[in-house]
Motif scaffolding. Structure first.
Motif, PDB file in Angstrom:
ATOM      1  N   MET A   1     -13.310   7.058  10.980  1.00 12.26           N
ATOM      2  CA  MET A   1     -12.659   5.872  10.434  1.00 12.26           C
ATOM      3  C   MET A   1     -12.496   5.997   8.926  1.00 12.26           C
ATOM      4  N   ALA A   2     -13.431   6.671   8.264  1.00 12.74           N
ATOM      5  CA  ALA A   2     -13.364   6.792   6.801  1.00 12.74           C
ATOM      6  C   ALA A   2     -12.101   7.509   6.360  1.00 12.74           C
ATOM      7  N   SER A   3     -11.703   8.557   7.057  1.00 10.68           N
ATOM      8  CA  SER A   3     -10.492   9.274   6.665  1.00 10.68           C
ATOM      9  C   SER A   3      -9.251   8.421   6.917  1.00 10.68           C
ATOM     10  N   ALA A   4      -9.278   7.614   7.975  1.00 12.65           N
ATOM     11  CA  ALA A   4      -8.151   6.721   8.247  1.00 12.65           C
ATOM     12  C   ALA A   4      -8.032   5.673   7.146  1.00 12.65           C
ATOM     13  N   LEU A   5      -9.157   5.143   6.662  1.00 15.65           N
ATOM     14  CA  LEU A   5      -9.123   4.173   5.575  1.00 15.65           C
ATOM     15  C   LEU A   5      -8.619   4.811   4.288  1.00 15.65           C
ATOM     16  N   SER A   6      -9.028   6.044   4.026  1.00 16.04           N
ATOM     17  CA  SER A   6      -8.539   6.751   2.834  1.00 16.04           C
ATOM     18  C   SER A   6      -7.040   6.950   2.904  1.00 16.04           C
ATOM     19  N   LEU A   7      -6.540   7.276   4.084  1.00 18.24           N
ATOM     20  CA  LEU A   7      -5.102   7.437   4.281  1.00 18.24           C
ATOM     21  C   LEU A   7      -4.386   6.120   4.009  1.00 18.24           C
ATOM     22  N   PHE A   8      -4.905   5.016   4.562  1.00 16.06           N
ATOM     23  CA  PHE A   8      -4.318   3.691   4.339  1.00 16.06           C
ATOM     24  C   PHE A   8      -4.293   3.367   2.848  1.00 16.06           C
ATOM     25  N   GLU A   9      -5.393   3.624   2.164  1.00 15.64           N
ATOM     26  CA  GLU A   9      -5.502   3.286   0.746  1.00 15.64           C
ATOM     27  C   GLU A   9      -4.503   4.056  -0.114  1.00 15.64           C
ATOM     28  N   SER A  10      -4.152   5.250   0.288  1.00 15.51           N
ATOM     29  CA  SER A  10      -3.237   6.056  -0.517  1.00 15.51           C
ATOM     30  C   SER A  10      -1.776   5.930  -0.102  1.00 15.51           C
ATOM     31  N   CYS A  11      -1.497   5.202   0.978  1.00 16.58           N
ATOM     32  CA  CYS A  11      -0.110   5.018   1.425  1.00 16.58           C
ATOM     33  C   CYS A  11       0.685   4.226   0.389  1.00 16.58           C
ATOM     34  N   PRO A  12       1.973   4.509   0.277  1.00 11.29           N
ATOM     35  CA  PRO A  12       2.797   3.729  -0.645  1.00 11.29           C
ATOM     36  C   PRO A  12       2.910   2.281  -0.188  1.00 11.29           C
ATOM     37  N   GLY A  13       3.143   1.418  -1.109  1.00 11.04           N
ATOM     38  CA  GLY A  13       3.305   0.007  -0.793  1.00 11.04           C
ATOM     39  C   GLY A  13       2.101  -0.804  -1.218  1.00 11.04           C
ATOM     40  N   GLN A  14       2.235  -2.091  -1.032  1.00 16.75           N
ATOM     41  CA  GLN A  14       1.190  -3.032  -1.415  1.00 16.75           C
ATOM     42  C   GLN A  14       0.660  -3.669  -0.138  1.00 16.75           C
ATOM     43  N   ASN A  15      -0.399  -3.072   0.410  1.00 17.12           N
ATOM     44  CA  ASN A  15      -0.880  -3.445   1.732  1.00 17.12           C
ATOM     45  C   ASN A  15      -2.381  -3.694   1.752  1.00 17.12           C
TER      46      ASN A  15
ATOM     47  N   ALA B   1     -10.200 -11.519  13.078  1.00 18.01           N
ATOM     48  CA  ALA B   1     -10.980 -12.728  13.347  1.00 18.01           C
ATOM     49  C   ALA B   1     -11.067 -13.643  12.126  1.00 18.01           C
ATOM     50  N   GLU B   2     -11.530 -13.105  11.012  1.00 14.74           N
ATOM     51  CA  GLU B   2     -11.753 -13.929   9.818  1.00 14.74           C
ATOM     52  C   GLU B   2     -10.836 -13.553   8.660  1.00 14.74           C
ATOM     53  N   PHE B   3      -9.986 -12.548   8.862  1.00 18.42           N
ATOM     54  CA  PHE B   3      -9.046 -12.077   7.836  1.00 18.42           C
ATOM     55  C   PHE B   3      -9.792 -11.527   6.617  1.00 18.42           C
ATOM     56  N   ARG B   4     -10.882 -10.794   6.910  1.00 17.13           N
ATOM     57  CA  ARG B   4     -11.636 -10.123   5.844  1.00 17.13           C
ATOM     58  C   ARG B   4     -10.950  -8.814   5.504  1.00 17.13           C
ATOM     59  N   ILE B   5     -11.022  -8.452   4.248  1.00 15.05           N
ATOM     60  CA  ILE B   5     -10.362  -7.259   3.741  1.00 15.05           C
ATOM     61  C   ILE B   5     -11.187  -6.028   4.109  1.00 15.05           C
ATOM     62  N   LEU B   6     -10.565  -5.124   4.865  1.00 11.30           N
ATOM     63  CA  LEU B   6     -11.213  -3.894   5.297  1.00 11.30           C
ATOM     64  C   LEU B   6     -10.764  -2.693   4.476  1.00 11.30           C
ATOM     65  N   ALA B   7      -9.533  -2.724   4.021  1.00  7.67           N
ATOM     66  CA  ALA B   7      -8.982  -1.632   3.210  1.00  7.67           C
ATOM     67  C   ALA B   7      -7.839  -2.195   2.371  1.00  7.67           C
ATOM     68  N   VAL B   8      -7.626  -1.572   1.225  1.00  5.60           N
ATOM     69  CA  VAL B   8      -6.606  -2.035   0.283  1.00  5.60           C
ATOM     70  C   VAL B   8      -5.889  -0.814  -0.274  1.00  5.60           C
ATOM     71  N   SER B   9      -4.561  -0.869  -0.274  1.00  7.25           N
ATOM     72  CA  SER B   9      -3.809   0.260  -0.835  1.00  7.25           C
ATOM     73  C   SER B   9      -3.906   0.248  -2.362  1.00  7.25           C
ATOM     74  N   ASP B  10      -3.762   1.418  -2.931  1.00  6.76           N
ATOM     75  CA  ASP B  10      -3.785   1.538  -4.393  1.00  6.76           C
ATOM     76  C   ASP B  10      -2.692   0.679  -5.028  1.00  6.76           C
ATOM     77  N   GLY B  11      -1.527   0.617  -4.381  1.00  5.70           N
ATOM     78  CA  GLY B  11      -0.423  -0.187  -4.902  1.00  5.70           C
ATOM     79  C   GLY B  11      -0.759  -1.665  -4.946  1.00  5.70           C
ATOM     80  N   TYR B  12      -1.487  -2.155  -3.958  1.00  2.49           N
ATOM     81  CA  TYR B  12      -1.884  -3.565  -3.932  1.00  2.49           C
ATOM     82  C   TYR B  12      -2.866  -3.851  -5.064  1.00  2.49           C
TER      83      TYR B  12
END
Length: 132
Positions: free
Chosen positions: A1-15, A21-32
């Protein structure tokens, strides 16, 4: 899962990747992070609405309510929800002042193999320059 989160964080865009369930932040892109003037450590684990609350000095601001309504639509329909333009100032952590911002958010479901909602992706675009 850690590599998938790293991939998400480096993807383009503001995500932002949120639990369903509670809308807690699990990962954040660098653009965001760049767009919202925040650090990853300051956001991870927080509910999105707690990380970016409404301006308490503006009783007419309804960004949090609009966001929760959009999340509810995604959960009910399992479809992407494109929100209208939202006025939602953000706190500049350096100056301590609220900066006027306008956003165009989109909330999308992430489903498991059985079609069950497991995550939401909150994407946004700062359109302040187009409004002001």
């Amino acid at each position: 899962m850690a590599s998938a989160l790293s991939l998400f964080e480096s993807c383009p865009g503001q995500n932002v990747l949120l639990d369903a369930a509670e809308f807690r932040i699990l990962a954040v892109s660098d653009g965001y992070l760049k767009l919202t003037l925040r650090t990853r450590d300051a956001l991870l684990g927080k509910r999105l609405i707690d990380a970016f609350p409404d301006d308490p000095a503006d009783p007419e601001q309804c960004g949090t309510a609009n966001l929760l309504a959009s999340f509810a639509r995604v959960k009910a329909t399992l479809r992407k929800d494109e929100m209208g333009v939202q006025r939602h100032p953000i706190l500049d952590p350096v100056t301590g002042r609220l900066e006027e911002r306008y956003w165009k958010p989109v909330n999308s479901p992430v489903l498991d193999a059985d079609g069950k909602l497991i995550f939401l992706i909150h994407s946004t675009e700062d359109i302040t320059s187009q409004i002001q």
